[in-house]
Design an enzyme around this catalytic site. Structure first.
Site, PDB file in Angstrom:
ATOM      1  N   THR A 175      51.228  19.805  20.812  1.00  0.00           N
ATOM      2  CA  THR A 175      52.048  21.000  20.592  1.00  0.00           C
ATOM      3  C   THR A 175      53.323  20.693  19.824  1.00  0.00           C
ATOM      4  O   THR A 175      53.867  19.579  19.922  1.00  0.00           O
ATOM      5  CB  THR A 175      52.430  21.618  21.965  1.00  0.00           C
ATOM      6  OG1 THR A 175      53.424  22.626  21.752  1.00  0.00           O
ATOM      7  CG2 THR A 175      52.997  20.588  22.916  1.00  0.00           C
ATOM      8  N   TYR A 228      56.671  20.898  29.543  1.00  0.00           N
ATOM      9  CA  TYR A 228      55.396  21.094  28.850  1.00  0.00           C
ATOM     10  C   TYR A 228      55.304  20.126  27.659  1.00  0.00           C
ATOM     11  O   TYR A 228      54.338  19.349  27.543  1.00  0.00           O
ATOM     12  CB  TYR A 228      55.276  22.555  28.391  1.00  0.00           C
ATOM     13  CG  TYR A 228      54.162  22.801  27.429  1.00  0.00           C
ATOM     14  CD1 TYR A 228      52.845  22.489  27.774  1.00  0.00           C
ATOM     15  CD2 TYR A 228      54.402  23.343  26.175  1.00  0.00           C
ATOM     16  CE1 TYR A 228      51.802  22.709  26.875  1.00  0.00           C
ATOM     17  CE2 TYR A 228      53.371  23.578  25.282  1.00  0.00           C
ATOM     18  CZ  TYR A 228      52.078  23.253  25.631  1.00  0.00           C
ATOM     19  OH  TYR A 228      51.067  23.466  24.741  1.00  0.00           O
TER      20      TYR A 228
END
Ligand code: UDP
Length: 328
Positions: free
Chosen positions: A118, A142
């Protein structure tokens, strides 16, 4: 017989689009999913193995039964805000699950691994165009958990000969243009589906998270990429591995950023309806701007994003929102 690919998280939003792209390219996607956030109805292009990455034995069994040529690893917790509230869960599930999966691959002799990373691994980088070489400095759990898995992949490459392609996604949006799968999160937290919920009257208003960012209109800027284009990149990444071309890291975005206000403006043009909006404070963990340079994937993989205009992403999401969706 078609070569099999084990697709963790294949019952989810991005995973199901990848399964469709794999099937279209002649592979058999075998979905491995615990259905915690995915949907049985999204598994349409191959078998479903219900299993959990925290349970090593269930991964071993799936690999022994299906003997896949590669693994595509989508299954993860993926919400920035939630990761700030409960970081331990993100580290345990994302990193622990990936570790089990990689150890199982090493033991079973699976040597090709495609990983969903990501742009959240970059953190806040002051508006620079992000490339594969930009230093990664995550600002939320995350992004931190995904960066840890990227590092883990380097080690398993050396110890077990597992080759990898890492894709760093920017903001994935839209739905299958043929309407066979789409985005369905419970609860939904992403900008475009929440905005369309507000347009459809399913919620009172879209809350804009912060208008005091150092961007052109004060709202966060993101690089939105169509989920079907993203899925196609995964097939190209898989082929690269199967052709023995070795490891690769690729940013998947479009090179263009749009602010939250610009996304809202584009929605008016697509739906011909107003978006009810209220202004809220910043969401913890959000970077001001995340925009990718997509040239490496285009030049090296031959990726040709064809659907990633804001108009098509919002249009396909809007068409999907009119459908009944997946039943529980
Ligand atoms: N956003 C917003 N309101 C919402 C959801 C998101 O203003 O209800 C903003 C968010 O702050 C971010 C952008 O929209 O700048 C995209 O957020 P999303 O959650 O879709 O993806 P993320 O960037 O977290 O992966």
């Amino acid at each position: 017989m078609a070569e099999k690919v084990l697709v963790t998280g294949g019952a989810g939003y991005i995973g199901s689009h990848a399964c469709k792209a794999l099937a279209r390219a002649g592979f058999e996607p075998v979905v491995f999913d615990n259905l915690s956030t995915g949907w049985k109805g999204a598994v349409r292009w191959g078998p479903l193995v219900e299993g959990d990455l925290m349970d090593r034995a269930s991964i071993d069994t799936a690999l022994a039964e299906h003997r896949p040529a590669a693994v595509m690893h989508f299954a993860a917790l993926s919400l920035v805000g939630e990761s700030m509230r409960d970081p331990g869960r993100y580290w345990r599930v994302n990193v622990g699950g990936a570790l089990n999966l990689l150890e199982a691959c090493a033991a079973a002799g699976v040597r090709n691994f495609v990983f969903s990373s990501t742009c959240a691994t970059y953190g806040d980088q002051d508006g620079v165009l992000l490339t594969e070489e930009t230093p990664q400095r995550p600002i939320n759990a995350y992004g931190g958990s995904k960066l840890a898995i990227e590092q883990m992949l380097q080690d398993f490459g050396k110890s077990a000969g597992i080759s990898h392609v890492i894709f760093r996604y920017f903001n994935v949006a839209g739905a299958d243009p043929e309407g066979e799968t789409g985005e369905q999160h419970v609860p939904e937290t992403h900008l475009i589906p929440l905005m369309l919920d507000a347009v459809a009257g399913k919620c009172p208003a879209l809350t804009v998270f912060g208008t005091d960012y150092p961007t052109r209109d004060g709202t966060c800027v993101r690089d939105y990429v169509h989920v079907t284009d993203l899925a196609e990149a995964h097939v190209l990444g898989l082929r690269r591995l199967l052709d023995g071309k070795g490891n690769g890291v690729f940013c998947l975005g479009t090179g263009r950023g749009f602010s939250v206000r610009e996304v809202i403006e584009a929605s008016r043009a697509v739906t011909n309806r107003e978006v009810p909006v209220e202004i809220g404070g910043r969401r913890a963990g959000d970077a001001a701007a995340l925009v990718s340079s997509s040239t490496h994937a285009i030049e090296e993989l031959g990726w040709e994003p064809q659907h990633s205009t804001l108009r098509q992403m919002i249009g396909d999401a809007w068409a999907w929102a009119q459908k009944p969706g997946f039943a529980e």
